[in-house]
Design a protein around this motif. Structure first.
Motif, mmCIF file in Angstrom:
data_model
loop_
_atom_site.group_PDB
_atom_site.id
_atom_site.type_symbol
_atom_site.label_atom_id
_atom_site.label_comp_id
_atom_site.label_asym_id
_atom_site.label_seq_id
_atom_site.Cartn_x
_atom_site.Cartn_y
_atom_site.Cartn_z
ATOM 1 N N GLN A 167 0.836 -1.197 0.000
ATOM 2 C CA GLN A 167 0.000 0.000 0.000
ATOM 3 C C GLN A 167 0.868 1.242 0.000
ATOM 4 O O GLN A 167 1.800 1.362 0.797
ATOM 5 C CB GLN A 167 -0.925 0.011 1.217
ATOM 6 C CG GLN A 167 -2.251 0.674 0.970
ATOM 7 C CD GLN A 167 -3.028 0.011 -0.159
ATOM 8 O OE1 GLN A 167 -3.468 -1.133 -0.059
ATOM 9 N NE2 GLN A 167 -3.185 0.726 -1.244
ATOM 10 N N GLY B 137 -1.517 2.494 -16.050
ATOM 11 C CA GLY B 137 -1.464 1.400 -15.091
ATOM 12 C C GLY B 137 -0.134 0.683 -15.029
ATOM 13 O O GLY B 137 -0.047 -0.424 -14.507
ATOM 14 N N SER C 290 -12.599 -3.112 -7.883
ATOM 15 C CA SER C 290 -12.707 -2.926 -9.329
ATOM 16 C C SER C 290 -11.874 -3.976 -10.037
ATOM 17 O O SER C 290 -10.899 -4.495 -9.495
ATOM 18 C CB SER C 290 -12.227 -1.523 -9.716
ATOM 19 O OG SER C 290 -12.037 -1.408 -11.105
ATOM 20 N N TRP D 278 -3.372 -3.062 -12.835
ATOM 21 C CA TRP D 278 -2.062 -2.443 -13.003
ATOM 22 C C TRP D 278 -1.046 -3.536 -13.320
ATOM 23 O O TRP D 278 -1.273 -4.714 -13.065
ATOM 24 C CB TRP D 278 -1.611 -1.761 -11.704
ATOM 25 C CG TRP D 278 -2.514 -0.705 -11.180
ATOM 26 C CD1 TRP D 278 -2.923 0.429 -11.813
ATOM 27 C CD2 TRP D 278 -3.103 -0.664 -9.866
ATOM 28 N NE1 TRP D 278 -3.726 1.174 -10.971
ATOM 29 C CE2 TRP D 278 -3.858 0.530 -9.778
ATOM 30 C CE3 TRP D 278 -3.061 -1.503 -8.758
ATOM 31 C CZ2 TRP D 278 -4.563 0.902 -8.643
ATOM 32 C CZ3 TRP D 278 -3.764 -1.143 -7.615
ATOM 33 C CH2 TRP D 278 -4.499 0.040 -7.561
ATOM 34 N N ARG E 5 -10.260 -3.124 -12.650
ATOM 35 C CA ARG E 5 -9.203 -2.345 -13.315
ATOM 36 C C ARG E 5 -7.835 -2.777 -12.796
ATOM 37 O O ARG E 5 -7.629 -2.926 -11.589
ATOM 38 C CB ARG E 5 -9.424 -0.863 -13.071
ATOM 39 C CG ARG E 5 -8.477 0.010 -13.864
ATOM 40 C CD ARG E 5 -8.901 1.465 -13.805
ATOM 41 N NE ARG E 5 -8.017 2.293 -14.610
ATOM 42 C CZ ARG E 5 -8.421 3.291 -15.366
ATOM 43 N NH1 ARG E 5 -9.699 3.575 -15.446
ATOM 44 N NH2 ARG E 5 -7.560 4.014 -16.048
ATOM 45 N N SER F 122 -4.584 4.835 -5.313
ATOM 46 C CA SER F 122 -5.742 3.982 -5.036
ATOM 47 C C SER F 122 -5.335 2.752 -4.237
ATOM 48 O O SER F 122 -4.237 2.224 -4.398
ATOM 49 C CB SER F 122 -6.394 3.545 -6.352
ATOM 50 O OG SER F 122 -6.833 4.654 -7.091
ATOM 51 N N ARG F 123 -6.250 2.300 -3.398
ATOM 52 C CA ARG F 123 -5.983 1.128 -2.577
ATOM 53 C C ARG F 123 -5.877 -0.136 -3.437
ATOM 54 O O ARG F 123 -6.624 -0.310 -4.398
ATOM 55 C CB ARG F 123 -7.112 0.965 -1.557
ATOM 56 C CG ARG F 123 -6.899 -0.184 -0.584
ATOM 57 C CD ARG F 123 -8.036 -0.237 0.416
ATOM 58 N NE ARG F 123 -7.972 -1.434 1.226
ATOM 59 C CZ ARG F 123 -8.947 -1.834 2.036
ATOM 60 N NH1 ARG F 123 -10.057 -1.123 2.134
ATOM 61 N NH2 ARG F 123 -8.827 -2.930 2.741
ATOM 62 N N VAL F 124 -4.940 -1.011 -3.104
ATOM 63 C CA VAL F 124 -4.721 -2.254 -3.845
ATOM 64 C C VAL F 124 -5.677 -3.323 -3.318
ATOM 65 O O VAL F 124 -5.762 -3.568 -2.117
ATOM 66 C CB VAL F 124 -3.265 -2.740 -3.697
ATOM 67 C CG1 VAL F 124 -3.051 -4.017 -4.506
ATOM 68 C CG2 VAL F 124 -2.294 -1.663 -4.149
ATOM 69 N N LYS G 219 -4.905 -5.462 -8.922
ATOM 70 C CA LYS G 219 -6.229 -4.918 -9.176
ATOM 71 C C LYS G 219 -6.527 -3.802 -8.181
ATOM 72 O O LYS G 219 -6.192 -3.906 -7.003
ATOM 73 C CB LYS G 219 -7.295 -6.000 -9.031
ATOM 74 C CG LYS G 219 -7.353 -6.955 -10.201
ATOM 75 C CD LYS G 219 -8.659 -7.727 -10.264
ATOM 76 C CE LYS G 219 -8.933 -8.533 -9.033
ATOM 77 N NZ LYS G 219 -10.127 -9.391 -9.198
ATOM 78 N N LYS G 220 -7.164 -2.761 -8.680
ATOM 79 C CA LYS G 220 -7.650 -1.697 -7.816
ATOM 80 C C LYS G 220 -8.740 -2.255 -6.903
ATOM 81 O O LYS G 220 -9.552 -3.074 -7.317
ATOM 82 C CB LYS G 220 -8.212 -0.560 -8.678
ATOM 83 C CG LYS G 220 -8.725 0.634 -7.915
ATOM 84 C CD LYS G 220 -9.231 1.695 -8.895
ATOM 85 C CE LYS G 220 -9.807 2.892 -8.149
ATOM 86 N NZ LYS G 220 -10.319 3.913 -9.085
ATOM 87 N N HIS H 157 4.169 -0.248 -3.720
ATOM 88 C CA HIS H 157 3.077 0.445 -4.407
ATOM 89 C C HIS H 157 3.261 1.936 -4.203
ATOM 90 O O HIS H 157 3.490 2.390 -3.079
ATOM 91 C CB HIS H 157 1.739 -0.017 -3.802
ATOM 92 C CG HIS H 157 0.548 0.735 -4.313
ATOM 93 N ND1 HIS H 157 -0.242 1.526 -3.501
ATOM 94 C CD2 HIS H 157 0.011 0.813 -5.547
ATOM 95 C CE1 HIS H 157 -1.224 2.051 -4.226
ATOM 96 N NE2 HIS H 157 -1.097 1.644 -5.468
#
Length: 266
Positions: free
Chosen positions: A93, A200, A129, A133, A131, A235-237, A125-126, A231
């Motif tokens: 994080q 990403g 989501s 990276w 989405r 955004s939170r992982v 992943k976010k 990281h």
């Protein structure tokens, strides 16, 4: 009248207790999945064999526009690779320390009878989501981790087949889902979404020093040791996955042990 009231109250209490128990059950069942962005926990101590390389041979790894694995220093452009994907139990994080507890993930690895070169890359992943990276592998901020073994190659990898590429979405099977049970079988497959090219690739990093949070490319790592996942995004992982790629068929005696833990970022 008093007795009747007691019976009604007791009955109501029984209904409330049953409803609470049912709510807890539904809450637990609904804790994991696409709706929450959470996945069931996996072990922090995992061992893999040659049979876990189920993808390949190929010279690219997943992204919206596939990334070549042959762009790292001293790479041979004719090499093709076999893949396994491993979900990491812990997540790093970064971002604003007022919003998140900053931490990295330590990965202790140990190869036995590795043939050729093994490379580690990252996917994530976010939170909440699909989405995704990935780690940048060339240019500014690139990171990667390569290990070279001396074992004789194996006789092919008959369990492997090339990974399909379908544009924005990539679906991949994970290697570390053995024994999770029938209720968690869907976690054996993960979908990653890359909606934009060149986006990403600058949030997750591999580093040999957690103080160097943007990471670096390591080409001469020993067959056992430690690296860190960091990281630097906002955004939170939600989840992190390791891609382990090897450029030769592995012998029957091959094994890879991975142990992971979190470390606070100072």
């Amino acid at each position: 009248m008093e007795f009747r009231t007691r019976v009604v109250v007791a009955f109501a209490l029984l209904i409330a207790i049953a409803a609470a128990a049912l709510a807890v059950q539904f809450s637990a069942e609904g804790l994991y999945g696409p709706e929450t962005g959470l996945e069931p926990p996996v072990s922090s101590d995992m061992t893999f064999s040659r049979a876990d390389f189920i993808y390949g041979p190929q010279d690219w790894r997943p992204y919206l526009i596939p990334l070549s694995l042959n762009t790292l220093p001293a790479a041979d452009d004719t090499r093709e690779w076999y893949f396994m994907f491993v979900r990491v139990n812990e997540t790093p994080q970064g971002g604003n320390p007022a919003l998140y507890t900053l931490r990295s993930v330590a990965v202790d690895y140990a190869f036995n009878d590795l043939s050729g070169t093994a490379s580690f890359y990252l996917y994530g992943k976010k939170f909440g989501s699909g989405r995704a990276w990935t780690s940048r592998q060339d240019g500014y901020g690139s990171s990667g981790f390569l290990v070279t073994g001396t074992a004789e190659p194996g006789r092919g990898m008959p369990q492997a087949s090339p990974l399909r590429h379908t544009g924005e979405w990539v679906e991949m099977r994970l290697a570390n889902v053995h024994g999770l049970g029938p209720d968690e079988i869907p976690t054996s497959t993960v979908s990653l979404w890359f909606p934009q090219n060149k986006v990403g690739q600058d949030a997750l990093h591999i580093t040999t020093d957690p103080a160097e949070r943007k990471g670096q490319v390591t080409t001469d790592a020993p067959t056992s040791g430690r690296f860190y996942i960091t990281h630097t995004g906002g955004s939170r992982v939600g989840a992190v996955y390791l891609l382990v790629a090897v450029d030769q068929p592995q012998p029957d005696s091959f094994s890879l042990r991975l142990q992971t833990s979190t470390e606070a970022v100072s």
